[in-house]
Design a protein around this motif. Structure first.
Motif, short mmCIF file in Angstrom:
data_model
loop_
_atom_site.label_atom_id
_atom_site.label_comp_id
_atom_site.label_asym_id
_atom_site.label_seq_id
_atom_site.Cartn_x
_atom_site.Cartn_y
_atom_site.Cartn_z
N GLY A 251 0.14 -0.83 0.41
CA GLY A 251 0.11 -0.22 0.13
C GLY A 251 1.05 1.05 -0.45
N GLN A 252 2.43 1.89 0.83
CA GLN A 252 2.49 2.78 0.88
C GLN A 252 2.85 3.08 -1.23
OE1 GLN A 252 4.27 4.37 3.10
NE2 GLN A 252 2.58 3.18 4.09
N GLU A 254 1.49 2.25 -3.70
CA GLU A 254 0.04 2.85 -3.81
C GLU A 254 0.11 3.84 -4.28
OE1 GLU A 254 -2.26 -0.53 -3.50
OE2 GLU A 254 -1.26 -2.50 -4.69
N ALA A 255 0.12 4.85 -2.94
CA ALA A 255 -0.33 4.93 -1.67
C ALA A 255 0.68 6.50 -2.83
CB ALA A 255 -0.31 5.36 -0.66
N ALA A 256 1.70 5.99 -2.79
CA ALA A 256 2.42 7.25 -3.57
C ALA A 256 1.89 7.35 -5.15
CB ALA A 256 3.74 6.71 -3.59
N GLN A 257 1.69 6.48 -5.54
CA GLN A 257 1.57 6.41 -7.15
C GLN A 257 -0.01 7.09 -6.94
OE1 GLN A 257 1.39 2.15 -7.90
NE2 GLN A 257 3.37 1.51 -9.87
N ALA A 258 -0.90 7.19 -6.09
CA ALA A 258 -2.19 7.23 -6.79
C ALA A 258 -1.51 8.83 -6.61
CB ALA A 258 -2.82 7.14 -5.23
N LEU A 259 -1.19 9.47 -5.59
CA LEU A 259 -1.17 10.58 -5.66
C LEU A 259 -0.34 11.51 -6.50
CD1 LEU A 259 0.60 11.04 -1.74
CD2 LEU A 259 -1.70 12.09 -2.67
N GLY A 260 0.76 10.48 -7.18
CA GLY A 260 1.40 11.06 -8.62
C GLY A 260 3.19 11.07 -8.27
N LEU A 261 3.49 10.87 -7.52
CA LEU A 261 4.61 10.48 -7.49
C LEU A 261 5.06 9.87 -8.85
CD1 LEU A 261 4.63 10.46 -3.41
CD2 LEU A 261 4.64 12.75 -5.46
N HIS A 265 10.79 10.42 -6.89
CA HIS A 265 10.17 10.55 -5.58
C HIS A 265 9.50 9.11 -4.81
CE1 HIS A 265 9.42 14.66 -7.80
NE2 HIS A 265 10.36 14.82 -7.15
N HIS A 269 11.13 9.01 -1.93
CA HIS A 269 10.96 9.48 -0.50
C HIS A 269 10.01 8.82 0.36
CE1 HIS A 269 11.66 14.01 -1.27
NE2 HIS A 269 11.48 13.81 -2.02
N ILE A 270 9.18 7.78 0.00
CA ILE A 270 8.31 6.81 0.30
C ILE A 270 9.65 5.52 0.46
CG2 ILE A 270 6.52 5.73 0.49
CD1 ILE A 270 6.55 8.64 -0.09
N PRO A 273 13.90 5.70 2.33
CA PRO A 273 14.03 6.12 4.06
C PRO A 273 13.19 5.04 4.81
CG PRO A 273 12.88 8.27 2.61
CD PRO A 273 12.73 6.57 1.55
N GLN A 274 12.14 4.33 4.61
CA GLN A 274 11.17 3.14 5.00
C GLN A 274 12.21 1.95 4.98
OE1 GLN A 274 7.26 2.76 5.65
NE2 GLN A 274 6.75 4.25 3.85
#
Lengths: 356, 248
Positions: A251-252, A254-261, A265, A269-270, A273-274
């Motif tokens: 989901g991490q 996917e959430a970044a993709q859904a925001l258009g990153l 990026h 950023h996602i 770091p994790q």
């Protein structure tokens, strides 16, 4: 244990933890006595009966009951600086201090942006190199062949890590490429290099490579060894990073993709770091191993700190004092490795706060 | 319906997972400002359907056009559509290593190239709207599920999307937190946002949906205004489904 715990409770905790059954009491007393005996013997040997100064060397030698720290007193410069020219050894010491300071500074959260960290390390590393190598600013030139001791160990460790870490990230990302032929090729390369002993890689890079490479690519022997070691490090570290990435919930991304990153990026950023947080204990472990295995460069003729230690007792005057020299070198390794693991523990605590 | 008024147009779309035919000949048109609720039994393809709209899943045939741009293999088109389409997930998917505020300003800064100050101002505005501005400096792990989902909605809104997709936004929440999330969604609907929601919250569907779509086995079985849908469902699968979820 909580410092605010009342004394009564602490006593009771002590009793329940160590003396609650007859067997517990027996084990506690048994191991307590054993520990006391070991510690006392060490103390007796290392402090009470020890000879500290090189001037009373005669007190050492066969039949002496204590440690002969006189060997350290007499030979510490050889241990720390190896073959580095005697009058220039202040440069080597200063260079070590610069790298240690750089490492210390990069632990401060203020430096934790890619740009600041990069600037810090480039500055620290260039200073180190200029001090060690010389040839400018009126410093006499000292070629890598004459480097030695602690500063050589630190130089190899720092350059392997600095070259290897970015390489490891690239390897890990290629290994996860959507294009199967890229991912598979990278997998084969990583597996191939991991299946070779580090010793043989160093040997190949130091001795064999000059026969194969064109002249302008050969460079210094030390640099080639570092390149080989960095490659080796990168393959192990890439798998550690990949493990960190794979432990992230899908989901991490996917959430970044859904925001258009976009891809970079998301990675910067996602994902990374994790992934590094997840991979932190394994990464610290890898760094500790890397630090200690720098001692392998001795086989191609470099006098890092362990080899310098060997040289320090390797003459007729001191040849009985190898235990003391190894204890001393071991202590130096311990200081670095312990600092590294404490730093790892600090990072874990910090991140635990963020993810509570 | 003129093109400019169409938010999403899906025609004859098929989706396969390997040999499994997950979505079969889907036709769906959503006008701007319309609120659609998609429901159906588990495994019916409703989540897959809305995940196709922002290309989290790839469809194999047919066309999907979002805000006049067709979803094809052109990555620029995909990025453009994702910028204009917000999505809220069942499991929130906040970024755990960033504070609430950082979660909200990340995409506006990187994708919309807003300044930090500008992005923070917008973020605080939306955090206020979902009623948790005081949590801005906390980390997601310190918030309750309901709060996290409201942050996820605010994070999506910070990109000022034209369309919002909701993928079972209340399914992972404890019962007492469902209404705080639904309240935010109702508010959003009243402001005229185009919304496509996969949800089992039939009260929400009744209250805000313009149309309810019922899916089963990868097909759209029935689609109707909520009044008709709940009182006189035509298809027997719809009747059985409604009987199950409203029956007790």
């Amino acid at each position: 244990m909580d410092a605010t715990l009342p004394r009564q409770t602490r006593l009771r905790a002590l009793r329940t933890d160590y003396f609650s059954t007859r067997l517990d009491t027996l084990v506690t007393l048994g191991f307590g006595l054993l520990a006391a005996w070991v510690l006392w013997s060490l103390f007796d040997w290392g402090v009470l009966h020890a000879v500290w100064s090189a001037e009373n060397r005669e007190a050492c030698g066969h039949g002496a009951e204590g440690a002969c720290w006189a060997v350290i007193d007499a030979r510490w410069r050889l241990i720390f600086f190896g073959l580095y020219p005697f009058e220039e050894q202040w440069r080597s010491a200063l260079a070590c201090a610069v790298i240690v300071l750089t490492g210390g500074a990069s632990c401060a959260p203020w430096f934790w942006t890619a740009r600041r960290l990069a600037a810090l390390w480039v500055a620290g590393f260039v200073t180190f190199y200029v001090l060690m190598r010389g040839g400018i600013f009126g410093l006499t030139e000292v070629s890598e062949q004459n480097w030695g001791g602690l500063s050589l160990t630190i130089f190899i460790f720092a350059s392997v890590t600095l070259l290897g870490m970015p390489l490891a990230i690239v390897f890990a990302l290629l290994r996860r490429s959507q294009l199967p032929w890229i991912a598979r090729t990278m997998g084969v390369i990583i597996d191939a290099i991991r299946s070779l002993p580090l010793l043989s890689i160093m040997f190949t890079f130091a001795i064999v490579l000059p026969f194969v490479l064109p002249g302008w690519m050969i460079g210094d022997k030390l640099h080639r060894v570092i390149a080989g070691y960095a490659l080796f490090f990168a393959c192990y570290q890439a798998e550690i990073i990949r493990g960190g990435i794979q432990s992230l919930p899908g989901g991490q991304e996917e959430a970044a993709q859904a925001l258009g990153l976009g891809y970079w990026h998301r990675i910067g950023h996602i994902i990374l770091p994790q992934a590094f947080r997840n991979a932190l204990p394994a990464t610290i472990n890898q760094l500790v191993i890397t630090f200690k295995e720098t001692s392998l460069v001795v086989i191609i003729g470099f006098f890092e700190i362990l080899a310098s230690g060997n040289a320090a007792y390797g003459n007729s005057e001191w040849n009985f004092a190898h235990v003391e020299v190894y204890a001393f070198v071991g202590l130096i390794y311990f200081v670095f490795v312990f600092a590294l693991s404490r730093y790892g523990a600090y990072l874990e605590r910090r991140m635990a706060v963020a993810e509570r | 319906m003129p093109i400019s008024q169409t938010a999403v147009r899906i025609s004859q779309m098929d989706k396969y997972y390997g040999t499994f035919h997950a979505l079969k000949g889907i036709n769906l048109e959503v006008a701007k400002g319309e609120k659609i609720v998609v429901c159906g039994p588990s495994g019916s393809g409703k989540s897959t359907l809305i995940r196709c709209i922002n290309r989290l899943e790839e469809h194999q045939s047919g066309t999907i056009t979002v805000l006049g741009t067709e979803l094809d293999d052109n990555l620029d088109n995909i990025d453009e559509i994702r910028r204009e389409t917000g999505m809220v997930f069942q499991h929130f998917n906040l970024f755990p290593h960033m504070t609430i505020l950082e979660n909200c300003i990340l995409a506006p800064k990187l994708v919309r190239k807003q300044s930090r100050a500008e992005a923070e101002e917008v973020a605080m505005e939306y955090l206020t709207r979902v009623k948790i501005p005081e949590q801005a400096d906390k980390y997601p792990g310190q918030l309750s599920g309901g709060q996290q989902q409201r942050v996820a909605i605010a994070r999506a809104l910070c990109m000022k999307p034209e369309i919002m997709l909701f993928d079972e936004p209340t399914s992972a929440l404890d019962p007492e937190m469902i209404s705080e999330v639904l309240d935010v969604m109702v508010g959003l609907a009243q402001d005229g946002m185009t919304m496509i929601c996969v949800t089992h919250e039939m009260g929400f569907a009744r209250q805000v949906a313009d149309r309810v779509i019922f899916m089963a086995d990868g097909e759209i079985v029935e689609e109707a205004a909520p009044e008709t849908f709940f009182t006189t469902p035509k298809h027997e699968r719809t009747q059985a489904f409604l009987g199950q979820i409203l029956g007790h």
